[in-house]
Design an enzyme around this catalytic site. Structure first.
Site, PDB file in Angstrom:
ATOM      1  N   ASP A 115       0.841  -1.191   0.000  1.00  0.00           N
ATOM      2  CA  ASP A 115       0.000   0.000   0.000  1.00  0.00           C
ATOM      3  C   ASP A 115       0.880   1.246   0.000  1.00  0.00           C
ATOM      4  O   ASP A 115       2.018   1.217   0.467  1.00  0.00           O
ATOM      5  CB  ASP A 115      -0.909   0.015   1.230  1.00  0.00           C
ATOM      6  CG  ASP A 115      -2.189   0.815   1.021  1.00  0.00           C
ATOM      7  OD1 ASP A 115      -3.257   0.187   0.878  1.00  0.00           O
ATOM      8  OD2 ASP A 115      -2.113   2.061   0.984  1.00  0.00           O
ATOM      9  N   VAL A 171       1.616   1.993  -6.866  1.00  0.00           N
ATOM     10  CA  VAL A 171       1.357   1.027  -7.935  1.00  0.00           C
ATOM     11  C   VAL A 171       1.448   1.639  -9.329  1.00  0.00           C
ATOM     12  O   VAL A 171       1.370   0.920 -10.324  1.00  0.00           O
ATOM     13  CB  VAL A 171      -0.015   0.332  -7.763  1.00  0.00           C
ATOM     14  CG1 VAL A 171      -0.023  -0.553  -6.526  1.00  0.00           C
ATOM     15  CG2 VAL A 171      -1.152   1.338  -7.755  1.00  0.00           C
ATOM     16  N   ASN A 230      -5.817  -5.387  -6.034  1.00  0.00           N
ATOM     17  CA  ASN A 230      -6.971  -4.765  -5.388  1.00  0.00           C
ATOM     18  C   ASN A 230      -6.917  -3.245  -5.347  1.00  0.00           C
ATOM     19  O   ASN A 230      -7.954  -2.591  -5.206  1.00  0.00           O
ATOM     20  CB  ASN A 230      -7.096  -5.319  -3.967  1.00  0.00           C
ATOM     21  CG  ASN A 230      -8.135  -4.576  -3.151  1.00  0.00           C
ATOM     22  OD1 ASN A 230      -9.330  -4.766  -3.324  1.00  0.00           O
ATOM     23  ND2 ASN A 230      -7.674  -3.695  -2.259  1.00  0.00           N
ATOM     24  N   TYR A 232     -13.667   5.706 -14.293  1.00  0.00           N
ATOM     25  CA  TYR A 232     -13.736   4.519 -13.437  1.00  0.00           C
ATOM     26  C   TYR A 232     -14.434   3.378 -14.169  1.00  0.00           C
ATOM     27  O   TYR A 232     -13.983   2.228 -14.133  1.00  0.00           O
ATOM     28  CB  TYR A 232     -14.478   4.854 -12.147  1.00  0.00           C
ATOM     29  CG  TYR A 232     -14.509   3.728 -11.134  1.00  0.00           C
ATOM     30  CD1 TYR A 232     -13.473   3.571 -10.215  1.00  0.00           C
ATOM     31  CD2 TYR A 232     -15.570   2.829 -11.087  1.00  0.00           C
ATOM     32  CE1 TYR A 232     -13.494   2.540  -9.276  1.00  0.00           C
ATOM     33  CE2 TYR A 232     -15.599   1.798 -10.149  1.00  0.00           C
ATOM     34  CZ  TYR A 232     -14.564   1.657  -9.254  1.00  0.00           C
ATOM     35  OH  TYR A 232     -14.594   0.637  -8.334  1.00  0.00           O
ATOM     36  N   LYS A 290     -12.617  -0.252 -15.085  1.00  0.00           N
ATOM     37  CA  LYS A 290     -13.061  -1.545 -14.570  1.00  0.00           C
ATOM     38  C   LYS A 290     -13.558  -2.466 -15.681  1.00  0.00           C
ATOM     39  O   LYS A 290     -13.443  -3.695 -15.567  1.00  0.00           O
ATOM     40  CB  LYS A 290     -14.145  -1.335 -13.513  1.00  0.00           C
ATOM     41  CG  LYS A 290     -13.628  -0.673 -12.235  1.00  0.00           C
ATOM     42  CD  LYS A 290     -12.519  -1.493 -11.571  1.00  0.00           C
ATOM     43  CE  LYS A 290     -12.081  -0.911 -10.244  1.00  0.00           C
ATOM     44  NZ  LYS A 290     -11.064  -1.714  -9.544  1.00  0.00           N
TER      45      LYS A 290
END
Length: 252
Positions: free
Chosen positions: A36, A63, A89, A155, A159
């Site tokens: 994280d 990330v 995730n 978004y 996804k």
């Protein structure tokens, strides 16, 4: 102990769904890399796992940076001697920004965190999985990846891309002992909403227009149990699929 002796990397695991997955996997015997950007949160989760008798290492990871992703995976191998499971995730929301108003900066940021990071982590993990001829990848998608307006344009697109990528990886590497699946949560009580600074009024109204049909919001632990199923041998014949976990919201 469904994951006894396994080594798992879970991105975005300092809070929310990622934290719940990391804790549950550790309880089931896996050694966990808590990945994280939130260093304090990652260390706290690692301490919680260790206090319960599990094994966990916190790794600060941006990330969007390949070097950080490489370090995350390398730390798993160097610390625990293997990599068996990758849970992609980490993710952010997009302020419910509609297509007419989305900026290049917002689009690129959402794609970088939600989609490109997943590709890079998977690519790195596959270099290990292919050599050992086994491995499991679990991606956190969203109901927004299956339908048109559960969030903003960026978004939603990110996804949808995750779901297509999941199916591609799952099929192409099926004969190599590698499985890749995704979870599409509905509304879940997490802190991802904190990644929305100033939600767009129009975009929010359109995205939430079907919210009254949602039977209820879920808890991170409920999504974690789906992830455990996909990561374990219980799902040995499950590959390239997306499991909706939304209390039936999208069945309407």
């Amino acid at each position: 102990m469904k994951l006894d002796g396994k080594v798992a990397v879970v991105t975005g695991s300092a809070s929310g769904i990622g934290k719940a997955i990391a804790i549950l996997f550790a309880r089931q015997g896996a050694s966990i890399i808590i990945s994280d950007l939130n260093e304090a949160g990652a260390k706290e989760v690692a301490k919680e796992i260790e206090a319960a008798g599990g094994k966990a290492t916190a790794v600060v990871t941006n990330v969007t940076k390949q070097a950080d992703i490489d370090n995350m995976i390398d730390t798993a191998v160097n610390t625990y001697g293997a990599l068996d499971i990758l849970v992609n995730n980490a993710g952010i929301m997009d302020n419910m920004m509609p297509a007419a108003e989305v900026t290049d900066e917002l689009w690129e940021k959402v794609m970088a965190i939600n989609t490109t990071s997943m590709m890079r982590a998977t690519r790195k993990a596959l270099s290990i999985f292919l050599e050992q001829e086994r491995g499991v990848i679990v991606n956190t998608a969203s109901a927004a990846g299956l339908y048109g307006s559960r969030a903003g344009a960026a978004y939603t697109a990110s996804k949808h891309a995750v779901i297509g990528y999941t199916k591609n990886v799952g099929f192409q590497y099926a004969e190599k002992g590698i499985r890749c699946n995704a979870i599409a949560p509905g509304g879940v009580n997490t802190n991802i909403g904190t990644t929305m600074a100033e939600p767009n009024t129009f975009g929010m109204a359109r995205a939430m227009s079907g919210a009254d049909n949602n039977p209820r919001s879920g808890e991170p632990e409920e999504i974690a149990r789906v992830a455990l199923f996909l990561a374990s041998e219980d799902a040995s014949f499950v590959n390239g699929v997306v499991i909706k976990a939304d209390a039936g919201w999208t069945a309407y």
